[in-house]
Motif scaffolding. Structure first.
Motif, PDB file in Angstrom:
ATOM      1  N   TRP A   5      -4.321   3.423   2.919  1.00  0.00           N
ATOM      2  CA  TRP A   5      -3.580   3.765   1.701  1.00  0.00           C
ATOM      3  C   TRP A   5      -3.991   2.882   0.524  1.00  0.00           C
ATOM      4  N   PRO A   6      -3.870   3.406  -0.711  1.00  0.00           N
ATOM      5  CA  PRO A   6      -4.218   2.622  -1.899  1.00  0.00           C
ATOM      6  C   PRO A   6      -3.139   1.592  -2.248  1.00  0.00           C
ATOM      7  N   SER A   7      -3.547   0.618  -3.027  1.00  0.00           N
ATOM      8  CA  SER A   7      -2.649  -0.425  -3.489  1.00  0.00           C
ATOM      9  C   SER A   7      -1.628   0.124  -4.484  1.00  0.00           C
TER      10      SER A   7
ATOM     11  N   ARG B  20       0.871  -1.183   0.000  1.00  0.00           N
ATOM     12  CA  ARG B  20       0.000   0.000   0.000  1.00  0.00           C
ATOM     13  C   ARG B  20       0.899   1.221   0.000  1.00  0.00           C
ATOM     14  N   GLU B  21       0.509   2.248  -0.747  1.00  0.00           N
ATOM     15  CA  GLU B  21       1.406   3.380  -0.966  1.00  0.00           C
ATOM     16  C   GLU B  21       0.983   4.667  -0.276  1.00  0.00           C
TER      17      GLU B  21
ATOM     18  N   ASP C 171       0.067  -4.837   3.777  1.00  0.00           N
ATOM     19  CA  ASP C 171      -1.209  -5.208   4.387  1.00  0.00           C
ATOM     20  C   ASP C 171      -1.085  -6.607   4.993  1.00  0.00           C
TER      21      ASP C 171
ATOM     22  N   ALA D 211      -1.899   0.487   6.033  1.00  0.00           N
ATOM     23  CA  ALA D 211      -2.383  -0.344   4.932  1.00  0.00           C
ATOM     24  C   ALA D 211      -3.898  -0.222   4.764  1.00  0.00           C
TER      25      ALA D 211
END
Ligand code: F3S
Length: 106
Positions: free
Chosen positions: A78-80, A26-27, A35, A75
């Motif tokens: 935040w988006p993948s 996750r960024e 995650d 995680a």
């Protein structure tokens, strides 16, 4: 699970994400988190990181135990990230620094 440690902060080389078979990274702006609900402990990301930021949970040093919950918490929000991209512009200036937690952008 595996855990991303402080060394990643302000570097974010992203070599790790290309090899992850379950897309568990996750960024954030200057750090990646793993995650724990997705990581399968395959360990293929470990040798990819130029700053050795990734370790299995059981190998997280005593003074970095807080990073376990931090990865889990970040995680969730935040988006993948599933493809490698350029490191942060001054990554090489930060790669040997320690105690970078105060630099983390949440
Ligand atoms: Fe961070 Fe290392 Fe991945 S610096 S983004 S854990 S390759």
């Amino acid at each position: 699970t595996h855990v991303v440690l402080e060394s990643c902060i302000r570097c974010k080389y992203t070599d790790c994400v290309d090899v992850c078979p379950v897309d568990c990274f996750r960024e954030g702006q200057n750090f990646l988190a793993i995650d724990p609900d997705e990581c399968i402990d395959c360990a293929v990301c470990i040798p990819e990181c130029p700053v050795n930021a990734i370790v299995p949970e059981e190998d997280v040093p005593g003074n970095m135990q807080h990073m376990i919950k931090l990865n889990a918490d970040l995680a969730k929000k935040w988006p993948s990230i599933t493809k490698r991209k350029g490191a942060l512009p001054d990554a090489d200036d930060w790669k040997d620094r320690t105690d970078k937690l105060s630099e983390l952008i949440r």
